[in-house]
Design an enzyme around this catalytic site. Structure first.
Site, PDB file in Angstrom:
ATOM      1  N   CYS A  91       0.804  -1.120  -0.015  1.00  0.00           N
ATOM      2  CA  CYS A  91       0.060   0.041   0.076  1.00  0.00           C
ATOM      3  C   CYS A  91       0.945   1.183  -0.145  1.00  0.00           C
ATOM      4  CB  CYS A  91      -0.870   0.037   1.242  1.00  0.00           C
ATOM      5  SG  CYS A  91      -0.002   0.220   2.767  1.00  0.00           S
ATOM      6  N   CYS A  96       3.799   1.633   2.542  1.00  0.00           N
ATOM      7  CA  CYS A  96       5.105   1.030   2.067  1.00  0.00           C
ATOM      8  C   CYS A  96       5.887   1.970   1.344  1.00  0.00           C
ATOM      9  CB  CYS A  96       4.860  -0.219   1.321  1.00  0.00           C
ATOM     10  SG  CYS A  96       3.774  -1.367   2.306  1.00  0.00           S
ATOM     11  N   ASP A 148       1.293 -32.207 -15.239  1.00  0.00           N
ATOM     12  CA  ASP A 148       2.448 -32.922 -14.836  1.00  0.00           C
ATOM     13  C   ASP A 148       2.366 -33.158 -13.202  1.00  0.00           C
ATOM     14  OD1 ASP A 148       5.483 -31.421 -13.754  1.00  0.00           O
ATOM     15  OD2 ASP A 148       5.261 -33.398 -14.588  1.00  0.00           O
ATOM     16  N   ASP A 169       5.386 -27.623 -15.096  1.00  0.00           N
ATOM     17  CA  ASP A 169       6.323 -26.520 -14.405  1.00  0.00           C
ATOM     18  C   ASP A 169       7.809 -26.689 -14.751  1.00  0.00           C
ATOM     19  OD1 ASP A 169       7.551 -26.910 -11.282  1.00  0.00           O
ATOM     20  OD2 ASP A 169       6.980 -28.497 -12.669  1.00  0.00           O
ATOM     21  N   ASP A 176       8.770 -30.381 -19.148  1.00  0.00           N
ATOM     22  CA  ASP A 176       7.518 -29.837 -19.541  1.00  0.00           C
ATOM     23  C   ASP A 176       7.608 -28.905 -20.814  1.00  0.00           C
ATOM     24  OD1 ASP A 176       6.576 -30.072 -16.457  1.00  0.00           O
ATOM     25  OD2 ASP A 176       6.391 -31.508 -17.997  1.00  0.00           O
TER      26      ASP A 176
END
Lengths: 751, 51
Positions: A36, A39, A444, A628, A632
Site C-alpha cells: 500500500c 510502504c 504434470d 512446470d 515440460d
C-alpha cells in the site's frame, strides 16, 4: 561495483546499472512486499535519507523502485542493504527490450487516444450545432464555417491518431490478406474525402465527426488491450526478478563473488552450496553430493554426483558444496535439446486463426460488396452518381466496425482482469479462446500437482516438544530436509553450539544431552527409519536423536491442498483429466489414485510427452497442459494451450500461455471456466454487432442515414457491446484479496 | 452571429490548451503509476507532527 554484504560475499551488480553522462547512475528494482501507500512512503523516505542518493521513486502500480545516485557516493550493494534494513526484499533487474517497447506502444496509443478524444468532442460541439441548426434556420454561411472548422480539426487528427490502423491495414494488404483494419481505414478515408467534397459544395451533411469518433472508440479498445497486456508482463517480469538467479563464482585469485547468471561464461568455476539450485550446466570438479533433478526430469529420487559427473541447470544441490566447471552457460546440452523440441512445437501453433481475424475475413468483403451493390442499385434506380456515391459511403460508415472491433477486445480485457484477480496471468492474446476450446486437461505431477517445496509428512506422529527441539537444531542447517523440519516446527530460535558433520548431519548439546539431526546412520535410527519408509515410500528421511528419543521425519512434496477438489470439479464440468510425469511409475500411480485420476503415465521423457500430446491432438482432442519443469517446456508448447505454476523454471514459463500463482490448483479450474464464459460473451457481442448492422444497413441503403443517425448508432452499439463485455467477470465466487495473499506466499518461496 | 467567428475558434483554442496539457503530462510519465500518484497527493509526510 562490488562491495561486501553482511554474508561476507561480494556481489557484482554492474549488469543492472544504467550510467548517465551527468555523473549519476540509476537502477531499477522489483520490490517484494509493497502492499500500500504506506510502504511506498516508507521506502522513499528511508532511501532519501541515505547519503549519495539523488532520487528514489516507487511505482506503486508496478511494484517497482527506481533509484538514482551520484557515482561514487553510493552503490547498488549499499542500496540493497538499505532496503533490507528498511524491511523490503528488493531485487535488481534489467527490463528486457521487449518490455520497454510495450510500455512505449502503450504511451503511443494513449497519446493518439487523447488527441482523438479532443478531436471527437470538439467536432461534436460543432456538429450538434449544425444538426440542431438544420431544424432552426442556420444560415449556409455559418454551416459552412462550422464544417470547415470541423475539417480543420478532423484531418490532422485523423492522420495522426489513425496511424495504428493505417499501418496495420497496409501491412495486411501487402501480405495479401485482409484484417479488421482494412475496412476501418477505408471507412475513415472515404468518410473524410466525401465530407471534404460535400463541404466544398456547401452541402448539408458532413461526416467528420463520424470518422473521428470511429477512431476514438477503436483506440479505446486498443489501448485497454495493450495496457492489460503490459500489466501482465510487468507482474511476470517482477516475479522473474524476484527469483533472479545469481551464481557464486570462484575467481582465479581465490575470491568469491556473486554474479548474475547472464555474466557467467564457459570455463568459469562456480560454487553450489547445499540447498542451492545449480544455475549452470557443468562438470563437478570437487565435492560429492546428491542432486534433486525433479525440475529437469520429474524424478524425485536424489541422484549422487561425484567429481567428473555432469550436472545440469535447474537441479537442486542437496548434500554438500560442489565446485563446478561451467561447460555451457545458459544453454547446455540438455537445455539445447529441450529448446530444439520447443522450437518445433511452437511453429505448429502459429496456424491457429483467432476469432477476431475470422470475423474480419468475413466482414470486410461483405461490407465492401454491400456498399458497391448499393451504389450500383441507386444508379440503376435513376439517381445521379454523386448522391448514389454518398449513400454508398454512408453504408460503409454505418456498418461501423466499432462494435465488431470492440466486441472481442473488450471481453478479453475484462476476462484477463478476472483471471488476474484469481491469480492467473495470461501471456498470449488468443490464449482465452484456446482455453475455451479445451476438452482434456493433462497435468504434470512434480511441482504442478504437488507443491514445489517439500514438507513434513508424518508430523502427527511426533510430539510438539520433540519437533521443537529438532527444529531448533534444523535451523542451523541449509539442507532442504532440515529446512522442511524447521518450517514444520515453526522456525524456532536456532540452538547454540551447533557443529556440522560433513555428509552426515548436525549435532549440538540440548538440555545437557547430545542431540543429532541427520542421516539414519548418523542418528542410529535404521530400525525406526525402516518403519517410516514403509509407511511413506516416496519420502526422503531425516532422523533426530536426543538421548533415547528417536524420531524419523518423512519429508516429501505434498499434494496441493485443493488438488483432489479441483480434479473432481473439473471432471464434474465434463473435462477428462490425465497425468503425464517423469517420476517413477509407482510414485505416479499413488498420486493418481489419491486424486482419482485413471489416466496416468510415469517415467515419461520430454519427447514421450510430446508424442502423447500429438496422439491426442490427432484424435481430435484439445488439450490444456499444466506443467512446470524444464522437461515440460516442449510439451507446453505442443499442447493446444498451456499453463505453468509461477515457481516454474524460466523456459517453462516462457513456453506456457499463462502462469498461475499461489499454492492452490484452483486457478486452473478458474481459467477454463472464465475462458468458456468469455467465449460465450464474445459470441453474444458478435451477434449484437451483426443485429445492429442488419438494422442499420437497410436504413443506410434507403438513404436515411444522416451524420446524426451515424453518431447515435456508433456510440450506441459500442456502449452496448462494452457493457455486455463486463459480464465476463463472474461476480459470485471472486476470492477476497487473493492476489496479495498469493503474492505473499510466492515471495516467501522466492526468498 | 458574427461573434461566432471569434468565439468558436477561441473555444477550440482553449480545448487545444487542455490537449497540450494532457500530452505534456503523458510525456512527463505521470500516467505510468496512477495508484502511487493518488496516494502521493494525500500523503502528509512533509507536515510537522502535531503536538
Amino acid at each position: 561495483m562490488t562491495m561486501a554484504l553482511d554474508s561476507g560475499r561480494a556481489r557484482d551488480l554492474s549488469l543492472f546499472v544504467r550510467e548517465s553522462e551527468t555523473g549519476t547512475a540509476a537502477m531499477d528494482l522489483a520490490v517484494a512486499g509493497i502492499k500500500c501507500a504506506v510502504c511506498m512512503a516508507t521506502i522513499e523516505r528511508g532511501l532519501r535519507g541515505e547519503p549519495g542518493i539523488v532520487s528514489a521513486r516507487v511505482n506503486l502500480a508496478a511494484k517497482r523502485l527506481t533509484v538514482e545516485w551520484r557515482k561514487g557516493a553510493s552503490s547498488p550493494a549499499r542500496i540493497l542493504e538499505r532496503m533490507d534494513e528498511i524491511g523490503f526484499a528488493a531485487h535488481p533487474f534489467s527490463p528486457q527490450k521487449l518490455e520497454s517497447e510495450e510500455a512505449r506502444e502503450e504511451r503511443r496509443l494513449l497519446r493518439a487516444l487523447g488527441v482523438a478524444a479532443f478531436g471527437a468532442m470538439n467536432i461534436m460541439l460543432l456538429s450538434v450545432s449544425v444538426w440542431s441548426g438544420n431544424f432552426s434556420g442556420i444560415t449556409p454561411e455559418t454551416r459552412d464555417f462550422f464544417h470547415w472548422l470541423s475539417a480543420l480539426i478532423a484531418l490532422p487528427i485523423a492522420a495522426y491518431s489513425g496511424r495504428p490502423f493505417y499501418e496495420s491495414a497496409l501491412k495486411a494488404v501487402r501480405a495479401g490478406a485482409v484484417n479488421m483494419d482494412v475496412p476501418i481505414t477505408l471507412g475513415i478515408v472515404l468518410a473524410l474525402v466525401m465530407s471534404l467534397v460535400e463541404t466544398w459544395q456547401s452541402a448539408e451533411h458532413a461526416y467528420f465527426d463520424s470518422a473521428v469518433m470511429l477512431i476514438f472508440f477503436l483506440l479505446i479498445g486498443r489501448y485497454l488491450d495493450q495496457a492489460t497486456r503490459r500489466r501482465t508482463r510487468d507482474v511476470a517480469a517482477n516475479l522473474a526478478a524476484l527469483r533472479a538467479d545469481t551464481v557464486t563464482r570462484l575467481m582465479a585469485d581465490g575470491t568469491v563473488i556473486d554474479m548474475p547468471v547472464e555474466s557467467i561464461e564457459p570455463g568459469h568455476l562456480v560454487l553450489a552450496a547445499a540447498g542451492q539450485r545449480i544455475a549452470v550446466d557443468g562438470v563437478v570438479v570437487e565435492g560429492a553430493s546428491e542432486v534433486d533433478q525433479s525440475l529437469v526430469t520429474g524424478e524425485t529420487r536424489h541422484v549422487p554426483v561425484n567429481p567428473g559427473d555432469a550436472v545440469y541447470a535447474g537441479t537442486l544441490n542437496i548434500g554438500g558444496q560442489l565446485r563446478i566447471r561451467v561447460t555451457k552457460a545458459e544453454s547446455g546440452t540438455l537445455l539445447a535439446e529441450i529448446e530444439r523440441l520447443l522450437n518445433g512445437a511452437v511453429a505448429g501453433r502459429a496456424a491457429y486463426v483467432r476469432l477476431a481475424d475470422r470475423a474480419a475475413r468475413l466482414y470486410a468483403p461483405l461490407v465492401h460488396a454491400t456498399a458497391a451493390l448499393t451504389f450500383a442499385g441507386w444508379l440503376i434506380a435513376g439517381l445521379a452518381w454523386k448522391p448514389a456515391l454518398l449513400i454508398a459511403i454512408t453504408v460503409l460508415i454505418i456498418t461501423c466496425p466499432c462494435a465488431l472491433a470492440l466486441a472481442i477486445p473488450a471481453v478479453q480485457v475484462v476476462a484477463t482482469q478476472a483471471l488476474f484477480k484469481r491469480s492467473v496471468l495470461i501471456h498470449a492474446a488468443d490464449a482465452l479462446e484456446r482455453l475455451s476450446e479445451v476438452g482434456t486437461i493433462v497435468f504434470d505431477k512434480t511441482g504442478t500437482l504437488t507443491l514445489p517445496d517439500p514438507s513434513l509428512a508424518n508430523r502427527s506422529e511426533v510430539s510438539a516438544a520433540g519437533l521443537a527441539r529438532a527444529g531448533a537444531l534444523a535451523m542451523a542447517s541449509r539442507h532442504p530436509l532440515a529446512l522442511a523440519v524447521a518450517s514444520a516446527a515453526g522456525r524456532p530460535p536456532v540452538a547454540g553450539g551447533v557443529t556440522e558433520v560433513a555428509g552426515a548431519g548436525v549435532c549440538a548439546v540440548l538440555d545437557g544431552i547430545e542431540a543429532r539431526l541427520g542421516s539414519l546412520a548418523f542418528c542410529e535410527a535404521q530400525a525406526e527409519g525402516a518403519r517410516v519408509a514403509s509407511a511413506y515410500p516416496d519420502a526422503s528421511l531425516i532422523a533426530f536423536r536426543h538421548g533415547e528419543e528417536v524420531h524419523v521425519y518423512a519429508v516429501e512434496q505434498a499434494m496441493r491442498a485443493d488438488a483432489r477438489a479441483t480434479v473432481d470439479a473439473l471432471k464434474a464440468q465434463g473435462f477428462s483429466v490425465a497425468v503425464l510425469s517423469g517420476d517413477r511409475i509407482e510414485t505416479v500411480r499413488r498420486a493418481a489414485e489419491t486424486l482419482g485420476i485413471a489416466d496416468w503415465r510415469g517415467e515419461f521423457k520430454p519427447a514421450d510427452k510430446i508424442e502423447a500430446l500429438r496422439l491426442r491432438a490427432a484424435a481430435g482432442e484439445k488439450v490444456l497442459m499444466v506443467g512446470d519443469g524444464l522437461n515440460d517446456a516442449p510439451a507446453l508448447a505442443a499442447a493446444h494451450v498451456s499453463l505453468s505454476p509461477v515457481t516454474a523454471v524460466h523456459l517453462a514459463q516462457a513456453a506456457a500461455d499463462g502462469v498461475f500463482l499461489g499454492d492452490k490448483l484452483r486457478p486452473v479450474l478458474d481459467s477454463v471456466t472464465i475462458a468458456r464464459r468469455a467465449r460465450r460473451i464474445m459470441g453474444q457481442n458478435l451477434t449484437l454487432a451483426v443485429v445492429y448492422n442488419l438494422i442499420a444497413v437497410p436504413l443506410a441503403i434507403a438513404g436515411h442515414v444522416t451524420p446524426l443517425v451515424a453518431a447515435l448508432a456508433m456510440s450506441g452499439s459500442s456502449i452496448i457491446v462494452s457493457l455486455n463485455a463486463l459480464r465476463a467477470d463472474v461476480r459470485g465466487d471472486r476470492p477476497a484479496d487473493a492476489r496479495s495473499e498469493s503474492a505473499g506466499s510466492t515471495e516467501v518461496r522466492a526468498a | 452571429m458574427n461573434i461566432l467567428v471569434i468565439l468558436v475558434p477561441l473555444a477550440l483554442f482553449l480545448g487545444l490548451l487542455g490537449l497540450l496539457g494532457f500530452l505534456w503530462s503523458l510525456n512527463n510519465r505521470q500516467f505510468d503509476d496512477l495508484e502511487g500518484a493518488g496516494w502521493r497527493a494525500i500523503s502528509d509526510d512533509d507536515l510537522p507532527p502535531e503536538r
